[in-house]
Design a protein around this motif. Structure first.
Motif, PDB file in Angstrom:
ATOM      1  N   VAL A 160      29.986  38.616 -84.628  1.00 50.03           N
ATOM      2  CA  VAL A 160      30.295  39.709 -83.902  1.00 50.03           C
ATOM      3  C   VAL A 160      29.516  39.482 -82.591  1.00 50.03           C
ATOM      4  O   VAL A 160      28.345  39.213 -82.189  1.00 50.03           O
ATOM      5  N   CYS A 182      34.900  43.026 -96.123  1.00 49.85           N
ATOM      6  CA  CYS A 182      34.318  42.044 -97.185  1.00 49.85           C
ATOM      7  C   CYS A 182      35.009  42.071 -98.367  1.00 49.85           C
ATOM      8  O   CYS A 182      34.865  43.200 -99.061  1.00 49.85           O
ATOM      9  N   TYR A 193      27.098  38.575 -89.179  1.00 54.46           N
ATOM     10  CA  TYR A 193      26.890  39.665 -90.176  1.00 54.46           C
ATOM     11  C   TYR A 193      27.480  39.179 -91.471  1.00 54.46           C
ATOM     12  O   TYR A 193      28.535  38.509 -91.662  1.00 54.46           O
ATOM     13  N   GLY A 249      35.187  40.095 -87.704  1.00 51.95           N
ATOM     14  CA  GLY A 249      34.341  39.844 -86.572  1.00 51.95           C
ATOM     15  C   GLY A 249      35.155  39.320 -85.210  1.00 51.95           C
ATOM     16  O   GLY A 249      36.348  39.205 -85.347  1.00 51.95           O
ATOM     17  N   TRP A 298      25.775  45.102 -96.293  1.00 50.98           N
ATOM     18  CA  TRP A 298      25.619  44.459 -94.986  1.00 50.98           C
ATOM     19  C   TRP A 298      24.165  44.040 -94.209  1.00 50.98           C
ATOM     20  O   TRP A 298      23.621  44.863 -93.999  1.00 50.98           O
ATOM     21  N   LEU A 304      34.506  45.563 -89.794  1.00 51.48           N
ATOM     22  CA  LEU A 304      34.296  44.513 -90.681  1.00 51.48           C
ATOM     23  C   LEU A 304      34.653  44.536 -92.111  1.00 51.48           C
ATOM     24  O   LEU A 304      34.666  45.696 -92.458  1.00 51.48           O
ATOM     25  N   GLU A 351      33.785  37.560 -95.728  1.00 51.68           N
ATOM     26  CA  GLU A 351      34.046  38.667 -94.752  1.00 51.68           C
ATOM     27  C   GLU A 351      34.960  38.283 -93.664  1.00 51.68           C
ATOM     28  O   GLU A 351      35.382  37.105 -93.510  1.00 51.68           O
ATOM     29  N   THR A 378      30.301  36.461 -90.639  1.00 52.89           N
ATOM     30  CA  THR A 378      31.509  36.730 -89.672  1.00 52.89           C
ATOM     31  C   THR A 378      30.711  36.985 -88.257  1.00 52.89           C
ATOM     32  O   THR A 378      30.026  37.822 -88.334  1.00 52.89           O
TER      33      THR A 378
END
Length: 121
Positions: free
Chosen positions: A117, A22, A94, A9, A36, A20, A6, A115
């Motif tokens: 947030v 991935c 996340y 963020g 997610w 975001l 990921e 990541t």
């Protein structure tokens, strides 16, 4: 071996947006559902959004419906989460996930490292 990484963020003010990403590797990306999830401090992990193989079907948690959009680019082996109108309660780590079997949106057997947030008031 499947690997999910990921990125995207960060810190954003309430009402702002983040995207975001991935990146997946290890299996034919287009054959598997992606999702997610997020986990806030002191809370259980919750599903946020999911997308079927080839992107034909999507799912959103009620808490993010209308604000978040999940998408995928099979040519880039990447799934995205566009987050708009962010709220402080969206603050969490996340994670992206990939379904264990083809042609499904779950269960999810492969996970990224996450990541962060953070949405400020």
């Amino acid at each position: 071996q499947v690997q999910l990484v990921e990125s995207g963020g960060g810190l954003v003010q309430a009402g702002g947006s983040l995207r975001l990403s991935c990146a997946a590797s290890g299996r034919p990306f287009s054959m598997y559902g992606m999702a997610w999830f997020r986990q806030a401090p002191g809370k259980e992990r919750e599903s946020v959004a999911a997308i079927s193989r080839r992107g034909s079907t999507t799912y959103y948690a009620d808490s993010v419906k209308g604000r978040f959009t999940i998408s995928r680019d099979d040519a880039k082996n990447t799934v995205y989460l566009q987050m708009n109108s962010l709220k402080p309660e969206d603050t969490a780590v996340y994670y992206c996930a990939q379904s264990g079997r083809p042609a499904t949106m779950g269960p999810y057997d492969y996970w990224g490292q996450g990541t962060q947030v953070t949405v400020s008031s």
